[in-house]
Motif scaffolding. Sequence first.
Motif, PDB file in Angstrom:
ATOM      1  N   GLY A  59       0.841  -1.226   0.022  1.00 33.62           N
ATOM      2  CA  GLY A  59       0.021  -0.146  -0.102  1.00 33.62           C
ATOM      3  C   GLY A  59       0.836   1.306  -0.028  1.00 33.62           C
ATOM      4  O   GLY A  59       0.386   2.144  -0.772  1.00 33.62           O
ATOM      5  N   ALA A  60       1.939   1.337   0.702  1.00 33.43           N
ATOM      6  CA  ALA A  60       2.831   2.542   0.934  1.00 33.43           C
ATOM      7  C   ALA A  60       3.161   2.661  -0.693  1.00 33.43           C
ATOM      8  O   ALA A  60       3.476   3.804  -0.999  1.00 33.43           O
ATOM      9  CB  ALA A  60       3.896   2.176   1.878  1.00 33.43           C
ATOM     10  N   VAL A  61       3.706   1.754  -1.357  1.00 31.25           N
ATOM     11  CA  VAL A  61       4.471   1.810  -2.605  1.00 31.25           C
ATOM     12  C   VAL A  61       3.440   2.413  -3.489  1.00 31.25           C
ATOM     13  O   VAL A  61       3.657   3.082  -4.127  1.00 31.25           O
ATOM     14  CB  VAL A  61       5.044   0.371  -3.318  1.00 31.25           C
ATOM     15  N   LEU A  62       2.117   1.722  -3.537  1.00 28.89           N
ATOM     16  CA  LEU A  62       1.172   2.401  -4.457  1.00 28.89           C
ATOM     17  C   LEU A  62       0.969   3.580  -4.029  1.00 28.89           C
ATOM     18  O   LEU A  62       0.862   4.532  -5.143  1.00 28.89           O
ATOM     19  CB  LEU A  62      -0.249   1.356  -4.197  1.00 28.89           C
ATOM     20  N   HIS A  63       0.761   4.207  -2.852  1.00 30.34           N
ATOM     21  CA  HIS A  63       0.696   5.628  -2.453  1.00 30.34           C
ATOM     22  C   HIS A  63       1.667   6.311  -2.884  1.00 30.34           C
ATOM     23  O   HIS A  63       1.453   7.453  -3.388  1.00 30.34           O
ATOM     24  CB  HIS A  63       0.534   5.428  -0.785  1.00 30.34           C
ATOM     25  N   GLY A  64       2.963   5.776  -2.788  1.00 26.94           N
ATOM     26  CA  GLY A  64       4.081   6.664  -3.618  1.00 26.94           C
ATOM     27  C   GLY A  64       3.884   7.071  -4.985  1.00 26.94           C
ATOM     28  O   GLY A  64       4.717   7.831  -5.434  1.00 26.94           O
ATOM     29  N   ASN A  65       3.132   6.276  -5.535  1.00 24.39           N
ATOM     30  CA  ASN A  65       2.817   6.773  -7.127  1.00 24.39           C
ATOM     31  C   ASN A  65       1.238   7.233  -7.002  1.00 24.39           C
ATOM     32  O   ASN A  65       0.512   7.008  -8.276  1.00 24.39           O
ATOM     33  CB  ASN A  65       2.880   5.551  -8.031  1.00 24.39           C
ATOM     34  N   ALA A  66       0.548   7.741  -6.164  1.00 26.49           N
ATOM     35  CA  ALA A  66      -0.611   8.201  -6.041  1.00 26.49           C
ATOM     36  C   ALA A  66      -1.780   7.160  -6.104  1.00 26.49           C
ATOM     37  O   ALA A  66      -2.698   7.593  -7.043  1.00 26.49           O
ATOM     38  CB  ALA A  66      -0.935   9.558  -6.691  1.00 26.49           C
ATOM     39  N   MET A  67      -1.543   5.986  -5.795  1.00 29.03           N
ATOM     40  CA  MET A  67      -2.482   4.860  -6.260  1.00 29.03           C
ATOM     41  C   MET A  67      -2.820   4.206  -4.979  1.00 29.03           C
ATOM     42  O   MET A  67      -2.335   4.521  -3.910  1.00 29.03           O
ATOM     43  CB  MET A  67      -1.881   3.681  -7.343  1.00 29.03           C
ATOM     44  N   ASN A  68      -3.734   3.136  -4.901  1.00 34.33           N
ATOM     45  CA  ASN A  68      -3.987   2.490  -3.913  1.00 34.33           C
ATOM     46  C   ASN A  68      -4.667   1.096  -4.219  1.00 34.33           C
ATOM     47  O   ASN A  68      -4.618   0.937  -5.510  1.00 34.33           O
ATOM     48  CB  ASN A  68      -5.474   3.362  -3.023  1.00 34.33           C
ATOM     49  N   TYR A  69      -5.015   0.329  -3.296  1.00 35.84           N
ATOM     50  CA  TYR A  69      -5.322  -0.879  -3.739  1.00 35.84           C
ATOM     51  C   TYR A  69      -6.571  -1.194  -4.924  1.00 35.84           C
ATOM     52  O   TYR A  69      -6.371  -2.188  -5.676  1.00 35.84           O
ATOM     53  CB  TYR A  69      -5.980  -1.703  -2.750  1.00 35.84           C
ATOM     54  N   SER A  70      -7.106  -0.258  -5.127  1.00 32.14           N
ATOM     55  CA  SER A  70      -8.226  -0.287  -6.266  1.00 32.14           C
ATOM     56  C   SER A  70      -7.543  -0.001  -7.470  1.00 32.14           C
ATOM     57  O   SER A  70      -8.258  -0.658  -8.519  1.00 32.14           O
ATOM     58  CB  SER A  70      -9.395   0.814  -6.011  1.00 32.14           C
ATOM     59  N   ASN A  71      -6.430   0.280  -7.714  1.00 33.18           N
ATOM     60  CA  ASN A  71      -5.756   0.313  -8.921  1.00 33.18           C
ATOM     61  C   ASN A  71      -5.055  -1.009  -9.443  1.00 33.18           C
ATOM     62  O   ASN A  71      -4.699  -1.283 -10.409  1.00 33.18           O
ATOM     63  CB  ASN A  71      -4.651   1.382  -8.961  1.00 33.18           C
ATOM     64  N   VAL A  72      -4.954  -1.695  -8.470  1.00 30.99           N
ATOM     65  CA  VAL A  72      -4.144  -3.138  -8.780  1.00 30.99           C
ATOM     66  C   VAL A  72      -4.955  -4.151  -9.619  1.00 30.99           C
ATOM     67  O   VAL A  72      -6.278  -4.456  -9.248  1.00 30.99           O
ATOM     68  CB  VAL A  72      -3.822  -4.025  -7.160  1.00 30.99           C
ATOM     69  N   VAL A  73      -4.359  -4.484 -10.614  1.00 25.99           N
ATOM     70  CA  VAL A  73      -5.124  -5.519 -11.745  1.00 25.99           C
ATOM     71  C   VAL A  73      -4.581  -6.832 -11.618  1.00 25.99           C
ATOM     72  O   VAL A  73      -5.230  -7.766 -12.082  1.00 25.99           O
ATOM     73  CB  VAL A  73      -5.027  -4.682 -12.972  1.00 25.99           C
ATOM     74  N   LYS A  74      -3.400  -6.942 -10.957  1.00 27.64           N
ATOM     75  CA  LYS A  74      -2.670  -8.402 -10.988  1.00 27.64           C
ATOM     76  C   LYS A  74      -1.700  -8.516  -9.715  1.00 27.64           C
ATOM     77  O   LYS A  74      -1.028  -7.648  -9.518  1.00 27.64           O
ATOM     78  CB  LYS A  74      -2.007  -8.568 -12.252  1.00 27.64           C
ATOM     79  N   THR A  75      -2.107  -9.541  -9.119  1.00 24.97           N
ATOM     80  CA  THR A  75      -0.878  -9.958  -7.759  1.00 24.97           C
ATOM     81  C   THR A  75      -0.252 -11.193  -8.206  1.00 24.97           C
ATOM     82  O   THR A  75      -1.043 -12.266  -8.654  1.00 24.97           O
ATOM     83  CB  THR A  75      -1.611  -9.720  -6.517  1.00 24.97           C
ATOM     84  N   THR A  76       0.714 -11.443  -7.673  1.00 27.44           N
ATOM     85  CA  THR A  76       1.257 -12.661  -7.527  1.00 27.44           C
ATOM     86  C   THR A  76       1.975 -13.010  -6.116  1.00 27.44           C
ATOM     87  O   THR A  76       2.359 -12.107  -5.369  1.00 27.44           O
ATOM     88  CB  THR A  76       2.533 -12.928  -8.395  1.00 27.44           C
ATOM     89  N   VAL A  77       1.493 -13.887  -5.625  1.00 26.46           N
ATOM     90  CA  VAL A  77       1.582 -14.356  -3.767  1.00 26.46           C
ATOM     91  C   VAL A  77       2.585 -15.570  -4.121  1.00 26.46           C
ATOM     92  O   VAL A  77       2.266 -16.521  -4.661  1.00 26.46           O
ATOM     93  CB  VAL A  77       0.098 -14.831  -3.235  1.00 26.46           C
ATOM     94  N   PHE A  78       3.661 -15.311  -3.423  1.00 26.78           N
ATOM     95  CA  PHE A  78       4.316 -16.518  -2.989  1.00 26.78           C
ATOM     96  C   PHE A  78       4.371 -17.044  -1.479  1.00 26.78           C
ATOM     97  O   PHE A  78       4.527 -16.011  -0.671  1.00 26.78           O
ATOM     98  CB  PHE A  78       5.886 -16.143  -3.550  1.00 26.78           C
ATOM     99  N   LEU A  79       4.148 -18.330  -1.372  1.00 25.11           N
ATOM    100  CA  LEU A  79       4.299 -18.689   0.020  1.00 25.11           C
ATOM    101  C   LEU A  79       5.139 -19.726   0.033  1.00 25.11           C
ATOM    102  O   LEU A  79       5.284 -20.692  -0.706  1.00 25.11           O
ATOM    103  CB  LEU A  79       2.832 -19.372   0.425  1.00 25.11           C
ATOM    104  N   THR A  80       5.640 -20.002   1.278  1.00 29.99           N
ATOM    105  CA  THR A  80       6.715 -21.085   1.507  1.00 29.99           C
ATOM    106  C   THR A  80       5.786 -22.350   2.016  1.00 29.99           C
ATOM    107  O   THR A  80       6.324 -23.290   1.700  1.00 29.99           O
ATOM    108  CB  THR A  80       7.794 -20.855   2.515  1.00 29.99           C
ATOM    109  N   ASP A  81       4.659 -22.157   2.145  1.00 30.62           N
ATOM    110  CA  ASP A  81       3.718 -23.598   2.288  1.00 30.62           C
ATOM    111  C   ASP A  81       2.353 -23.176   2.050  1.00 30.62           C
ATOM    112  O   ASP A  81       1.640 -22.171   2.612  1.00 30.62           O
ATOM    113  CB  ASP A  81       3.668 -23.755   4.034  1.00 30.62           C
ATOM    114  N   LEU A  82       1.876 -23.716   1.078  1.00 35.36           N
ATOM    115  CA  LEU A  82       0.575 -23.481   0.558  1.00 35.36           C
ATOM    116  C   LEU A  82      -0.643 -23.973   1.508  1.00 35.36           C
ATOM    117  O   LEU A  82      -1.862 -23.424   1.671  1.00 35.36           O
ATOM    118  CB  LEU A  82       0.353 -24.302  -0.814  1.00 35.36           C
TER     119      LEU A  82
END
Length: 129
Positions: A59-82
């Motif tokens: 969220g802080a990185v998004l805010h650094g470009n005047a964006m927020n979570y609603s601007n996100v179109v794609k995420t990739t989540v990495f987990l060490t244990d599913l």
Amino acid sequence: MRKVIATPEAPEAVGPYSQAIAFDNMLFCAGQIPLVPETGELVAGDVAAQTAQVLKNLGAVLHGNAMNYSNVVKTTVFLTDLADFAKMNEVYATHFIKPFPARSTVQVSALPKGANVEIEAIALRSKND
């Protein structure tokens, strides 16, 4: 035009990369791990606590470009244990609203600094933003 996004509200990069790169109306966010920006240390707690910190950092990185979570179109989540998917997903769902971004979730053998979760994102500024 390409612009580097660097905000002290998110952890400094732990390698030779940028927190994010903005290009035209798109933002490509590097993966965030659950580091506390002020200390550079992993947040204490389970994968839910780690996911909350990761999303705070994102969220802080998004805010650094005047964006927020609603601007996100794609995420990739990495987990060490599913097996941690449900806990991660519960926290993740508190940060995004419908229509949810597209998402991939994968299990990896290890993450930087011993983190259990990492999330990267691509965000888009619409013409209405």
